[in-house]
Enzyme design. Structure first.
Site, PDB file in Angstrom:
ATOM      1  N   MET A   1      11.208  32.844  16.975  1.00 25.63           N
ATOM      2  CA  MET A   1      10.341  31.935  15.940  1.00 25.63           C
ATOM      3  C   MET A   1       9.688  30.830  16.713  1.00 25.63           C
ATOM      4  SD  MET A   1      12.345  31.561  12.558  1.00 25.63           S
ATOM      5  CE  MET A   1      13.232  33.103  11.820  1.00 25.63           C
TER       6      MET A   1
ATOM      7  N   HIS B   1      12.877  40.386  16.954  1.00 25.32           N
ATOM      8  CA  HIS B   1      11.700  40.224  15.724  1.00 25.32           C
ATOM      9  C   HIS B   1      10.818  39.274  16.174  1.00 25.32           C
ATOM     10  CE1 HIS B   1      11.177  39.436  11.303  1.00 25.32           C
ATOM     11  NE2 HIS B   1      10.026  39.785  11.950  1.00 25.32           N
TER      12      HIS B   1
ATOM     13  N   MET C   1       8.444  36.331  15.443  1.00 18.86           N
ATOM     14  CA  MET C   1       7.650  35.889  14.613  1.00 18.86           C
ATOM     15  C   MET C   1       7.044  34.665  15.068  1.00 18.86           C
ATOM     16  SD  MET C   1      10.673  35.899  11.541  1.00 18.86           S
ATOM     17  CE  MET C   1      11.682  36.283  12.748  1.00 18.86           C
TER      18      MET C   1
ATOM     19  N   GLY D   1      11.187  33.180   8.235  1.00 14.57           N
ATOM     20  CA  GLY D   1      11.185  31.790   8.747  1.00 14.57           C
ATOM     21  C   GLY D   1      12.571  31.394   8.561  1.00 14.57           C
TER      22      GLY D   1
ATOM     23  N   GLY E   1      17.074  32.455   7.087  1.00  8.45           N
ATOM     24  CA  GLY E   1      17.968  33.273   6.673  1.00  8.45           C
ATOM     25  C   GLY E   1      18.368  32.878   5.242  1.00  8.45           C
ATOM     26  N   GLY E   2      19.024  33.593   4.495  1.00  6.22           N
ATOM     27  CA  GLY E   2      19.607  33.218   3.383  1.00  6.22           C
ATOM     28  C   GLY E   2      18.691  33.066   2.292  1.00  6.22           C
TER      29      GLY E   2
ATOM     30  N   ASP F   1      14.121  43.691   6.413  1.00  7.46           N
ATOM     31  CA  ASP F   1      14.682  42.430   7.019  1.00  7.46           C
ATOM     32  C   ASP F   1      14.611  41.191   5.888  1.00  7.46           C
ATOM     33  OD1 ASP F   1      15.658  40.280   8.494  1.00  7.46           O
ATOM     34  OD2 ASP F   1      13.995  40.300   9.837  1.00  7.46           O
TER      35      ASP F   1
ATOM     36  N   GLY G   1      21.719  39.031   7.888  1.00  8.91           N
ATOM     37  CA  GLY G   1      22.112  37.715   8.682  1.00  8.91           C
ATOM     38  C   GLY G   1      23.223  36.889   7.866  1.00  8.91           C
TER      39      GLY G   1
HETATM   40  C1  DX5 Z   1      14.020  35.700   8.534  1.00 11.78           C
HETATM   41  C2  DX5 Z   1      14.666  36.670   9.696  1.00 11.78           C
HETATM   42  C3  DX5 Z   1      15.696  37.558   9.058  1.00 11.78           C
HETATM   43  C4  DX5 Z   1      16.981  36.602   8.782  1.00 11.78           C
HETATM   44  C5  DX5 Z   1      17.543  37.363   7.512  1.00 11.78           C
HETATM   45  O1  DX5 Z   1      12.659  35.295   8.963  1.00 11.78           O
HETATM   46  O2  DX5 Z   1      13.549  37.603  10.155  1.00 11.78           O
HETATM   47  O3  DX5 Z   1      16.237  38.229  10.331  1.00 11.78           O
HETATM   48  O4  DX5 Z   1      17.932  36.327   9.737  1.00 11.78           O
HETATM   49  O5  DX5 Z   1      18.700  36.742   7.078  1.00 11.78           O
HETATM   50  P1  DX5 Z   1      19.101  37.069   5.709  1.00 11.78           P
HETATM   51  O6  DX5 Z   1      19.939  38.309   6.241  1.00 11.78           O
HETATM   52  O7  DX5 Z   1      20.266  36.043   5.416  1.00 11.78           O
HETATM   53  O8  DX5 Z   1      18.221  37.169   4.625  1.00 11.78           O
HETATM   54 ZN    ZN Z   2      14.423  39.058  11.568  1.00 13.32          ZN
END
Ligand code: DX5
Ligand code: ZN
Length: 226
Positions: free
Chosen positions: A36, A65, A67, A141, A143-144, A174, A196
């Site tokens: 990112m 990935h 971003m 952007g 996780g969680g 994802d 994640g």
């Molecule tokens: C978010 C990321 C994901 C993130 C997913 O922008 O691209 O890869 O790590 O996290 P979880 O599985 O916790 O939603």
């Molecule tokens: Zn991702």
């Protein structure tokens, strides 16, 4: 029936101990690496030097990935750094086909990613240039976050195209993948599952990977019989 693939996202791991985070999920299929740039998304993570180091430190295929803005310029470098799959966002790319070809020429799979609100139809013709379609099930952007079930219609459309012989493609999801959501994603036609917080938020990441894979397998079986 194909085996589901689990790609733990190190975004939810301890960034001071990434090699340990990779080791702790040694039986996963891919290691998902979220890059990112604080422009395409409002968060800043890691870049090429860390990907190079992770590639040296782990045998897991790296699923990068991106971003980031201007993936046309930066994506091929991730393939050269050792990534097995390099996915960039269609919303950020000026020339997705050219960029996919550059990634493949550098020896990696090329992936195209769509944010939750981005439709798939305008890009269906492009997908023959790609190995992976990454459908975001949260806003990229962080996780969680909570899974957005409406994106499953894009998964079904992509799966129908693969089935009809128009495409060979990994369909990856994802965001918000947990014990509670992975089954419905598998049933809709996903074959690669990023997770994640569900992996690294578990006291036993290796067991979480196996449990998620079992739940995905059960979801895939439902779709095969449905
Ligand atoms: C978010 C990321 C994901 C993130 C997913 O922008 O691209 O890869 O790590 O996290 P979880 O599985 O916790 O939603
Ligand atoms: Zn991702």
């Amino acid at each position: 029936m194909p085996e589901p693939m689990i790609a733990p996202s190190i975004l939810s791991a301890d960034f001071a101990h990434l090699a340990d985070a990779a080791d702790s999920v040694a039986r996963a299929d891919w290691l998902h690496v979220d890059v990112m740039d604080n422009h395409f998304v409002p968060n800043l993570t890691i870049g090429l030097p860390v990907v190079k180091s992770l590639h040296r430190a782990s045998d897991l295929p790296l699923d990068c990935h991106l971003m980031i803005d201007d993936p046309d310029r930066w994506a091929p470098g991730y393939a050269e750094a050792g990534a097995a799959n390099v996915t960039f966002h269609v919303e950020a790319a000026a020339d997705p086909v050219q960029t996919a070809r550059a990634i493949r020429a550098a020896g990696a799979f090329a992936g195209l990613s769509l944010k939750p609100g981005t439709p798939l139809e305008p890009y269906l013709e492009l997908l023959s240039e790609f190995d992976t379609l990454l459908i975001m099930s949260v806003e990229p952007g962080f996780g969680g976050q909570s899974f957005i079930p409406a994106v499953l219609s894009k998964v079904r459309t992509a799966r129908a195209h693969v089935k009809s012989g128009h495409l060979r493609l990994f369909i990856e999801i994802d965001g918000g993948i947990t014990d509670d959501t992975i089954g419905q994603a598998a049933e809709a036609g996903v074959d690669v599952f990023v997770a994640g917080s569900a992996v690294y938020g578990d006291g036993d990441p290796a067991a979480a990977v196996e449990r998620l894979r079992d739940l995905a397998r059960a979801g895939m079986a439902l779709s095969a019989h449905g």
